[in-house]
Design a protein around this motif. Structure first.
Motif: not given
Length: 75
Positions: A32-39, A42
């Protein structure tokens, strides 16, 4: 004695399946993209924050900690 929580007990085959599923999910997670994992992380943080008081209560009852001792672990 006060019951704090209950959970199901699994046999060896259940544990093996859970471990295999977890390993399979790890590669999917890594892809998964880093932004997806971060979401996702969070969102999980918001869920934990919403249950903060309940989690702190469990720390006090289960571990015998005071509110002051349990607070840093829950925060």
């Amino acid at each position: 004695a006060e019951l704090v929580a209950a959970s199901a007990v699994g046999d060896a085959s259940t544990i093996e399946r859970i471990v295999a599923d977890t390993r399979a999910a790890a590669s999917s997670w890594a892809a998964r993209a880093v932004d997806d994992r971060a979401a996702v992380l969070h969102a999980a943080g918001r869920m934990l924050a919403a249950r903060r008081a309940q989690l702190l209560e469990v720390m006090v009852v289960e571990a015998g900690k005071t509110l002051g001792e349990g607070d840093p672990e829950v925060s």
